[in-house]
Write an enzyme that holds these catalytic residues in place. Structure first.
Site, PDB file in Angstrom:
ATOM      1  N   GLY A  10     -16.533  14.956   0.869  1.00  0.00           N
ATOM      2  CA  GLY A  10     -15.658  13.791   0.758  1.00  0.00           C
ATOM      3  C   GLY A  10     -16.453  12.570   0.337  1.00  0.00           C
ATOM      4  N   GLY A  12     -15.046   9.492  -0.076  1.00  0.00           N
ATOM      5  CA  GLY A  12     -14.348   8.250   0.290  1.00  0.00           C
ATOM      6  C   GLY A  12     -15.227   7.420   1.215  1.00  0.00           C
ATOM      7  N   ALA A  14     -15.453   7.188   4.500  1.00  0.00           N
ATOM      8  CA  ALA A  14     -16.083   7.865   5.639  1.00  0.00           C
ATOM      9  C   ALA A  14     -17.261   8.708   5.153  1.00  0.00           C
ATOM     10  CB  ALA A  14     -15.067   8.728   6.372  1.00  0.00           C
ATOM     11  N   PHE A 117      -2.240  -9.243  11.070  1.00  0.00           N
ATOM     12  CA  PHE A 117      -1.708  -7.920  10.757  1.00  0.00           C
ATOM     13  C   PHE A 117      -0.856  -7.477  11.942  1.00  0.00           C
ATOM     14  CE2 PHE A 117      -3.257  -4.606   7.563  1.00  0.00           C
ATOM     15  CZ  PHE A 117      -3.267  -5.490   6.508  1.00  0.00           C
ATOM     16  N   GLN A 230       2.026   8.728  10.578  1.00  0.00           N
ATOM     17  CA  GLN A 230       2.462   7.336  10.381  1.00  0.00           C
ATOM     18  C   GLN A 230       3.302   7.181   9.119  1.00  0.00           C
ATOM     19  OE1 GLN A 230      -0.355   3.742   9.700  1.00  0.00           O
ATOM     20  NE2 GLN A 230       0.611   3.467  11.685  1.00  0.00           N
ATOM     21  N   HIS A 232       4.690   4.249   6.798  1.00  0.00           N
ATOM     22  CA  HIS A 232       4.488   2.812   6.562  1.00  0.00           C
ATOM     23  C   HIS A 232       5.837   2.178   6.278  1.00  0.00           C
ATOM     24  CE1 HIS A 232       2.944  -0.948   5.015  1.00  0.00           C
ATOM     25  NE2 HIS A 232       1.723  -0.585   5.383  1.00  0.00           N
ATOM     26  N   LEU A 242       2.325   1.673  -2.106  1.00  0.00           N
ATOM     27  CA  LEU A 242       2.252   0.816  -0.922  1.00  0.00           C
ATOM     28  C   LEU A 242       2.359  -0.669  -1.253  1.00  0.00           C
ATOM     29  CD1 LEU A 242       1.600   0.893   2.201  1.00  0.00           C
ATOM     30  CD2 LEU A 242      -0.635   0.077   1.504  1.00  0.00           C
ATOM     31  N   THR A 244       1.237  -3.736   0.816  1.00  0.00           N
ATOM     32  CA  THR A 244       0.418  -3.917   2.020  1.00  0.00           C
ATOM     33  C   THR A 244       1.122  -4.712   3.118  1.00  0.00           C
ATOM     34  OG1 THR A 244      -1.596  -4.894   2.913  1.00  0.00           O
ATOM     35  CG2 THR A 244      -0.726  -5.925   0.965  1.00  0.00           C
ATOM     36  N   GLU A 245       0.729  -4.353   4.363  1.00  0.00           N
ATOM     37  CA  GLU A 245       1.181  -5.111   5.521  1.00  0.00           C
ATOM     38  C   GLU A 245       0.716  -6.571   5.404  1.00  0.00           C
ATOM     39  OE1 GLU A 245       0.907  -2.814   9.073  1.00  0.00           O
ATOM     40  OE2 GLU A 245       0.172  -4.517  10.200  1.00  0.00           O
ATOM     41  N   ARG A 276       3.649  -0.656  13.115  1.00  0.00           N
ATOM     42  CA  ARG A 276       4.318   0.036  12.007  1.00  0.00           C
ATOM     43  C   ARG A 276       5.415   0.994  12.446  1.00  0.00           C
ATOM     44  NH1 ARG A 276      -1.051   1.131   8.331  1.00  0.00           N
ATOM     45  NH2 ARG A 276      -1.125  -1.033   7.629  1.00  0.00           N
ATOM     46  N   HIS A 341       2.344   7.640   5.422  1.00  0.00           N
ATOM     47  CA  HIS A 341       1.209   6.795   5.041  1.00  0.00           C
ATOM     48  C   HIS A 341      -0.130   7.276   5.596  1.00  0.00           C
ATOM     49  CE1 HIS A 341      -0.925   3.187   3.911  1.00  0.00           C
ATOM     50  NE2 HIS A 341      -1.232   2.921   5.168  1.00  0.00           N
ATOM     51  N   GLU A 365     -10.191   9.764   8.046  1.00  0.00           N
ATOM     52  CA  GLU A 365      -8.792  10.127   8.296  1.00  0.00           C
ATOM     53  C   GLU A 365      -8.600  11.611   8.629  1.00  0.00           C
ATOM     54  OE1 GLU A 365      -6.008   8.379   5.564  1.00  0.00           O
ATOM     55  OE2 GLU A 365      -4.361   9.586   6.362  1.00  0.00           O
ATOM     56  N   LEU A 382      -9.697   1.609   7.862  1.00  0.00           N
ATOM     57  CA  LEU A 382     -10.934   1.307   7.120  1.00  0.00           C
ATOM     58  C   LEU A 382     -12.069   1.130   8.119  1.00  0.00           C
ATOM     59  CD1 LEU A 382      -9.822  -1.146   4.282  1.00  0.00           C
ATOM     60  CD2 LEU A 382     -10.246   1.295   4.145  1.00  0.00           C
TER      61      LEU A 382
HETATM   62  C1  LIG Z   1      -2.215   2.910  -0.356  1.00  0.00           C
HETATM   63  C2  LIG Z   1      -3.016   2.837   0.895  1.00  0.00           C
HETATM   64  C3  LIG Z   1      -3.446   1.618   1.383  1.00  0.00           C
HETATM   65  C4  LIG Z   1      -4.181   1.544   2.557  1.00  0.00           C
HETATM   66  N1  LIG Z   1      -4.581   0.324   3.025  1.00  0.00           N
HETATM   67  C5  LIG Z   1      -5.328   0.248   4.147  1.00  0.00           C
HETATM   68  C6  LIG Z   1      -5.807  -1.007   4.621  1.00  0.00           C
HETATM   69  O1  LIG Z   1      -5.605  -2.066   4.017  1.00  0.00           O
HETATM   70  N2  LIG Z   1      -6.531  -1.026   5.768  1.00  0.00           N
HETATM   71  C7  LIG Z   1      -6.820   0.115   6.473  1.00  0.00           C
HETATM   72  O2  LIG Z   1      -7.488   0.020   7.491  1.00  0.00           O
HETATM   73  N3  LIG Z   1      -6.401   1.318   6.017  1.00  0.00           N
HETATM   74  C8  LIG Z   1      -5.670   1.412   4.879  1.00  0.00           C
HETATM   75  N4  LIG Z   1      -5.250   2.634   4.434  1.00  0.00           N
HETATM   76  C9  LIG Z   1      -5.773   3.849   5.078  1.00  0.00           C
HETATM   77  C10 LIG Z   1      -7.204   4.087   4.632  1.00  0.00           C
HETATM   78  O3  LIG Z   1      -7.386   3.623   3.333  1.00  0.00           O
HETATM   79  C11 LIG Z   1      -7.581   5.559   4.675  1.00  0.00           C
HETATM   80  O4  LIG Z   1      -7.226   6.124   5.899  1.00  0.00           O
HETATM   81  C12 LIG Z   1      -9.086   5.731   4.495  1.00  0.00           C
HETATM   82  O5  LIG Z   1      -9.534   5.028   3.356  1.00  0.00           O
HETATM   83  C13 LIG Z   1      -9.449   7.188   4.388  1.00  0.00           C
HETATM   84  O6  LIG Z   1     -10.809   7.291   4.049  1.00  0.00           O
HETATM   85  P1  LIG Z   1     -11.548   8.698   4.104  1.00  0.00           P
HETATM   86  O7  LIG Z   1     -12.931   8.447   3.683  1.00  0.00           O
HETATM   87  O8  LIG Z   1     -11.309   9.328   5.413  1.00  0.00           O
HETATM   88  O9  LIG Z   1     -10.765   9.601   3.032  1.00  0.00           O
HETATM   89  P2  LIG Z   1     -10.479   9.372   1.463  1.00  0.00           P
HETATM   90  O10 LIG Z   1     -10.825   8.050   0.981  1.00  0.00           O
HETATM   91  O11 LIG Z   1      -9.091   9.871   1.262  1.00  0.00           O
HETATM   92  O12 LIG Z   1     -11.492  10.389   0.779  1.00  0.00           O
HETATM   93  C14 LIG Z   1     -11.363  11.788   0.910  1.00  0.00           C
HETATM   94  C15 LIG Z   1     -12.437  12.446   0.066  1.00  0.00           C
HETATM   95  O13 LIG Z   1     -12.460  13.837   0.329  1.00  0.00           O
HETATM   96  C16 LIG Z   1     -12.542  14.558  -0.880  1.00  0.00           C
HETATM   97  N5  LIG Z   1     -11.937  15.869  -0.609  1.00  0.00           N
HETATM   98  C17 LIG Z   1     -10.775  16.149   0.011  1.00  0.00           C
HETATM   99  N6  LIG Z   1     -10.603  17.467   0.150  1.00  0.00           N
HETATM  100  C18 LIG Z   1     -11.698  18.047  -0.408  1.00  0.00           C
HETATM  101  C19 LIG Z   1     -12.112  19.392  -0.576  1.00  0.00           C
HETATM  102  N7  LIG Z   1     -11.399  20.422  -0.109  1.00  0.00           N
HETATM  103  N8  LIG Z   1     -13.279  19.620  -1.229  1.00  0.00           N
HETATM  104  C20 LIG Z   1     -14.038  18.599  -1.701  1.00  0.00           C
HETATM  105  N9  LIG Z   1     -13.691  17.303  -1.535  1.00  0.00           N
HETATM  106  C21 LIG Z   1     -12.540  17.046  -0.900  1.00  0.00           C
HETATM  107  C22 LIG Z   1     -11.835  13.708  -1.896  1.00  0.00           C
HETATM  108  O14 LIG Z   1     -12.304  13.979  -3.190  1.00  0.00           O
HETATM  109  C23 LIG Z   1     -12.241  12.303  -1.437  1.00  0.00           C
HETATM  110  O15 LIG Z   1     -13.485  11.962  -2.012  1.00  0.00           O
HETATM  111  C24 LIG Z   1      -4.500   2.721   3.258  1.00  0.00           C
HETATM  112  C25 LIG Z   1      -4.089   3.949   2.773  1.00  0.00           C
HETATM  113  C26 LIG Z   1      -3.327   4.006   1.616  1.00  0.00           C
HETATM  114  C27 LIG Z   1      -2.837   5.353   1.170  1.00  0.00           C
END
Ligand SMILES: Cc1cc2nc3c(=O)[nH]c(=O)nc-3n(C[C@H](O)[C@H](O)[C@H](O)COP(=O)(O)OP(=O)(O)OC[C@H]3O[C@@H](n4cnc5c(N)ncnc54)[C@H](O)[C@@H]3O)c2cc1C
Length: 565
Positions: A10, A12, A14, A117, A230, A232, A242, A244-245, A276, A341, A365, A382
């Site tokens: 991943g 993202g 995290a 928020f 959740q 939204h 989305l 935003t809130e 929410r 969401h 997440e 985040l």
């Molecule tokens: C539109 C939107 C707006 C948001 N706004 C906010 C906000 O303002 N404030 C807040 O606190 N939260 C917000 N959230 C929630 C927050 O953004 C997410 O919960 C958080 O960013 C998730 O981060 P992550 O690193 O866990 O996962 P992600 O950022 O989803 O990354 C997941 C990663 O895993 C990889 N992956 C997945 N499955 C596989 C697999 N099988 N093999 C290889 N790679 C894989 C993907 O390629 C990706 O790189 C928002 C969410 C959305 C949808």
């Protein structure tokens, strides 16, 4: 065979936070099914919480106050020690992000700006206009490149390889080459994000299939609190992008077809800034009572904020509204409806992000450390990714230093890859079979109609039966092409297995939980019931069947009380 000390799955927030926290002496790689900057984190708009006390209305904010709001918001299902840890670490985490180069919005005088928020007593959400996720993700990616973290992009992890309760690595599908292969690792951290696309209406990216959560489940790691999904309150109708809130944080109103700010009837004190779960149900109730428009949406009215504020604080929202609805919020109210969401539940891990499987960690997440309980507050996700991503990286590094390899690891990994390959070949050989996209559409409908905002015994029971039927149909799915390079069909087939598992676990947990708590609203059990249900749901796969059990919620000093806003 490719071999790493620590494999982060991943790219993202995290995942990058975890990779950056690993000891630089270790061999660390990030695998991501898309380029890291395309992860869903990039779409986060509104902000990230920390009790900095920079807003004049929140000078005396404390991390304890933040923890209390988080726990109350969670409907008392969050583990309180976990929420406290996150809120305490939030303050240094924001300064670390600032030090890394995140261009936060500022108040006059230069301190990091903070906006109100939902569910927070005090304005404590730090932001970069309405593009907070984008700037943090780009910054952490830059830092990862600087530290020479190795990236394997467009690799889909399909399986965790486990022997005697210990994680040995993963099997991947390399999309560019169209090949299946094993990757050895001494520790694996999953940071694979949410599963929004299990639902028809979602604010999540097209890639959010939740396959990581399903992979962990099939490898024997329990999933926790999955029934808490959740929704939204404000997604743009009909695209469900989305809004935003932060738009309500800046002062936006929710208005029904009578021109009334209807939140007065649902949360007379917090109004639009109630948590929410409460706002989403209020909006859906108004729509169901025919107080909406076209039986589909209500209005989010930002006009009174004025052109200057909208352009400065919500430029991305304005751009989205103009591009996707042809409406400019400066002079027109926006049509909005609730949409899936966020996933409060996920892979069961402890406060150190460690799972029950040796050498396997999860953060972000996809994980359930249990800081959001039954309902997450905006701006806390985040925060969770950066705080617990870092903890996962540190803990995995610590584990790797004390661990040793076991015998026959490579053979075990090769066998696992072979097994995945065989299954694919079988599907390729089929002349005619089911098509995965049809099954996906059916699944989304079931989840949206019967496992959505409002739930009851009959619908949940029926949903479980329909998911079981889908599972049988899935066995007959075939692959159309011979060439597997960039085969999106194969990606969907592989990930659909997880989507079926997740749908089943969400529905089973929801059926069993005969109470209403946070985002889980039962029309046939409308009250929260602490006596029987102040506990976490765990679902584990045993002999091919989901097995449900429960475990206690950690209470430190906040006695569960009725939630009022
Ligand atoms: C539109 C939107 C707006 C948001 N706004 C906010 C906000 O303002 N404030 C807040 O606190 N939260 C917000 N959230 C929630 C927050 O953004 C997410 O919960 C958080 O960013 C998730 O981060 P992550 O690193 O866990 O996962 P992600 O950022 O989803 O990354 C997941 C990663 O895993 C990889 N992956 C997945 N499955 C596989 C697999 N099988 N093999 C290889 N790679 C894989 C993907 O390629 C990706 O790189 C928002 C969410 C959305 C949808």
């Amino acid at each position: 065979m490719l071999s790493q000390d620590i494999l982060v799955v991943g790219g993202g927030l995290a995942g990058l936070a975890a990779a950056l926290a690993c000891d630089p002496q270790l061999k660390v790689a990030v695998i991501s099914k898309v380029h890291p900057l395309r992860s869903h984190s990039v779409a986060a708009q509104g902000g990230i919480n920390a009790a900095l006390g920079n807003n004049p209305e929140g000078r005396d904010d404390t991390w304890e106050g933040h923890a209390f709001d988080t726990i109350k918001g969670s409907d008392y299902l969050a583990d309180q020690d976990v929420a406290e840890l996150m809120c305490e670490k939030a303050i240094p985490a924001i300064y670390e992000l600032e030090y890394f180069g995140v261009p936060f919005s500022r108040f006059p005088g230069g301190v990091i700006a903070q906006r109100p928020f939902g569910g927070a007593g005090i304005p404590r959400t730090c932001y970069a206009a309405d593009r907070t996720g984008l700037v943090i993700l780009h910054t952490l990616y830059e830092q990862s490149l600087r530290r020479q973290v190795k990236f394997y992009n467009e690799w889909l992890v399909t399986k965790l390889v486990v022997k005697d309760g210990k994680c040995l690595g993963v099997v991947v599908f390399d999309l560019q080459k169209g090949e299946i292969m094993p990757v050895k690792a001494r520790a694996v951290i999953f940071a694979t994000g949410g599963y929004g696309r299990v639902y028809l209406r979602t604010t999540n990216a097209y890639i959010n299939h939740g396959s990581g959560i399903g992979i962990a489940y099939r490898a024997g790691v329990p999933l926790k609190d999955m029934e808490f999904v959740q929704f939204h309150p404000t997604s743009l109708y009909p695209s469900n992008i989305l809004i935003t809130e932060g738009a309500r944080g800046e002062g936006g109103y929710l208005v029904n077809n009578k021109g009334r700010r209807f939140m007065e009837d649902y949360a007379s004190s917090a109004m639009e800034l109630a948590p929410r779960d409460i706002v989403a149900r209020a909006i859906q109730t108004e729509i169901d009572r025919r107080n909406g428009f076209e039986n589909q949406y209500v209005h989010l009215d930002l006009r009174h904020l004025g052109e200057k504020k909208i352009k400065k604080r919500l430029p991305g929202i304005r751009e989205i509204s103009i591009n996707f609805s042809g409406l400019d919020p400066i002079d027109t109210p926006l049509p909005i409806q609730p949409a899936q969401h966020y996933s409060m539940g996920g892979i069961d891990v402890d406060i150190h992000c460690a799972s029950r499987m040796e050498g396997f960690y999860a953060a972000g997440e996809c994980a359930c450390v249990s800081t959001h309980g039954a309902n997450r507050l905006g701006g806390n996700s985040l925060l969770e990714t950066v705080v617990f991503g870092k903890i996962a990286g540190e803990e995995a590094a610590h584990w790797v230093k004390g661990s040793s390899g076991s015998k026959d690891e490579e053979k075990h990994l090769l066998d696992a890859a072979l097994e995945v390959k065989k299954k694919i070949e079988e599907r390729q050989k089929r002349e005619a079979g089911e098509k995965v996209h049809r099954l996906l559409n059916r699944l989304k409908l079931i989840m949206s109609e019967q496992v959505g905002l409002f739930r009851n015994n009959k619908d949940l029971g029926q949903a479980l039966e329909k998911i079981a039927e889908l599972r049988e149909d899935y066995q007959r799915v075939s692959i159309s092409g011979k060439c597997l390079r960039f085969s999106q069909e194969l990606v969907n087939i592989i990930e659909f297995e997880s989507m079926l598992d997740l749908a089943g676990v969400i529905t089973l947990g929801a059926l069993n939980r005969t109470e209403t708590r946070g985002s889980h609203y039962r029309l046939d059990f409308k009250e929260r019931n602490d006596k029987d249900w102040l506990k976490h749901t765990l679902v584990a796969l045993k002999d091919g069947k989901p097995q449900i059990s429960y475990k206690e919620v950690h209470i430190t000093k906040y006695e569960p009380k009725a939630r009022q806003y």
